[in-house]
Enzyme design. Structure first.
Site, PDB file in Angstrom:
ATOM      1  N   SER A 143       0.854  -4.368  -6.498  1.00  0.00           N
ATOM      2  CA  SER A 143       1.834  -4.215  -7.582  1.00  0.00           C
ATOM      3  C   SER A 143       2.443  -5.574  -7.873  1.00  0.00           C
ATOM      4  O   SER A 143       2.403  -6.467  -7.010  1.00  0.00           O
ATOM      5  CB  SER A 143       2.950  -3.268  -7.112  1.00  0.00           C
ATOM      6  OG  SER A 143       4.042  -3.315  -7.999  1.00  0.00           O
ATOM      7  N   TYR A 156       9.472  -0.489  -1.055  1.00  0.00           N
ATOM      8  CA  TYR A 156       8.212  -0.647  -1.809  1.00  0.00           C
ATOM      9  C   TYR A 156       7.817  -2.114  -1.867  1.00  0.00           C
ATOM     10  O   TYR A 156       6.665  -2.476  -1.592  1.00  0.00           O
ATOM     11  CB  TYR A 156       8.417  -0.068  -3.204  1.00  0.00           C
ATOM     12  CG  TYR A 156       7.190  -0.014  -4.092  1.00  0.00           C
ATOM     13  CD1 TYR A 156       6.164   0.903  -3.845  1.00  0.00           C
ATOM     14  CD2 TYR A 156       7.069  -0.845  -5.211  1.00  0.00           C
ATOM     15  CE1 TYR A 156       5.057   0.973  -4.684  1.00  0.00           C
ATOM     16  CE2 TYR A 156       5.970  -0.779  -6.046  1.00  0.00           C
ATOM     17  CZ  TYR A 156       4.972   0.134  -5.784  1.00  0.00           C
ATOM     18  OH  TYR A 156       3.878   0.206  -6.623  1.00  0.00           O
TER      19      TYR A 156
END
Ligand SMILES: NC(=O)c1ccc[n+]([C@@H]2O[C@H](COP(=O)([O-])OP(=O)(O)OC[C@H]3O[C@@H](n4cnc5c(N)ncnc54)[C@H](O)[C@@H]3O)[C@@H](O)[C@H]2O)c1
Length: 262
Positions: A143, A156
């Protein structure tokens, strides 16, 4: 054009969302594959639909990527079903966001367990069966949060930053054995279920704005002024899976419309 004709792949977390799109694209490019997910009902439907659309062999398996023994057995089963393995796409992941002071530590650990430890388990088990052939590719779906901190999203970002460390370390360890390991860092897939079913609500609550304002805010941050699309990511998956990227390993490639440049 079938750029991956005859390839044998596993895609983790492919019952829905980006994983489903990747599984479908690999099949269209001529690969056979096993889709793994904890949601076996949805995974079975997805695999059946893609097999019917493309005429490829697409299997569904119930696999929890945090369970090392289950993953080991599932890799061996995939080798049996497909007749080998040369591509592992580590896509399964979760996102739980939250204010750092009140963030529940068991939720924080869960994100690390799935997004970081789960990635390592899947990658190394795939590499184990690729080594005798001295050929194979692992692709991690990372990501842009693996490159830059993410607001109220510490678990995350920590897992995704760590994932790049795993990618680079495995790339170094296995470069001389014919195994390439790379990551893709997509921008925000604002039309994916992760956003429409969960993140718009989480971020609206955490940031005290409406869901429409959240969407506008995230599009405004992108130089190309549009969300990331599945197709944008799938194009890079096919490139990294194919021999066109033969001299690339240990890379983490941004697919962010210019939002991340490092
Ligand atoms: N959606 C985005 O905007 C976006 C942006 C950048 C990166 N990503 C990354 O893309 C990947 C896929 O995201 P998505 O948006 O499609 O998510 P999603 O939630 O729609 O799909 C994830 C899938 O993984 C499965 N899964 C969850 N835990 C699992 C486990 N322990 N074992 C096996 N399967 C499990 C889920 O059942 C689900 O089918 C993730 O790694 C995510 O971090 C997503």
């Amino acid at each position: 054009m079938e750029r991956l004709k005859g390839r044998k792949a596993i895609v983790t977390g492919s019952a829905q969302g980006l994983g489903e799109a990747i599984l479908q694209r690999l099949a269209k490019e001529g690969a056979d594959a096993v889709g793994w997910d904890i949601n076996i009902e949805k995974m079975t439907e997805t695999a059946k639909r893609i097999a019917e659309q493309t005429g490829r062999k697409i299997f569904a398996e119930k696999v929890d990527i945090t369970d090392a023994e289950m993953v080991r057995n599932a890799v061996d089963k995939a080798v049996e079903l497909l007749g080998g393995l040369d591509l592992m796409v580590c896509n399964a992941g979760i996102l739980i966001s939250g204010d750092s002071i009140s963030f529940d530590i068991s939720a924080w650990r869960k994100v690390i367990d799935i997004d970081l430890v789960g990635y390592f388990i899947c990658a190394r088990e795939a590499i184990r069966v690729m080594l005798p052939n001295k050929y194979g590719t692992v692709i991690q779906i990372n990501s842009k949060s693996g490159k830059k901190g993410s607001f109220k999203n510490s678990a995350y970002a920590a897992a995704k930053f760590g994932g790049i460390g795993v990618t680079q370390s495995l790339a170094l360890e296995f470069a001389e054995h014919g195994i390439r390991v790379n990551a893709i860092c997509p921008g925000n897939l604002l039309d994916s279920p992760l956003w429409t079913e969960s993140l718009f609500k989480q971020y609206a609550k955490n940031q005290g704005i409406t869901e429409e304002e959240v969407r506008k805010k995230y599009i405004d941050q992108v130089p190309m002024k549009r969300p990331c699309r599945y197709e944008d990511v799938c194009n890079v998956v096919v490139f990294l899976a194919s021999d066109e990227s033969n001299y690339m390993t240990g890379q983490a490639i941004n697919v962010t419309g210019g939002q991340e440049m490092r």
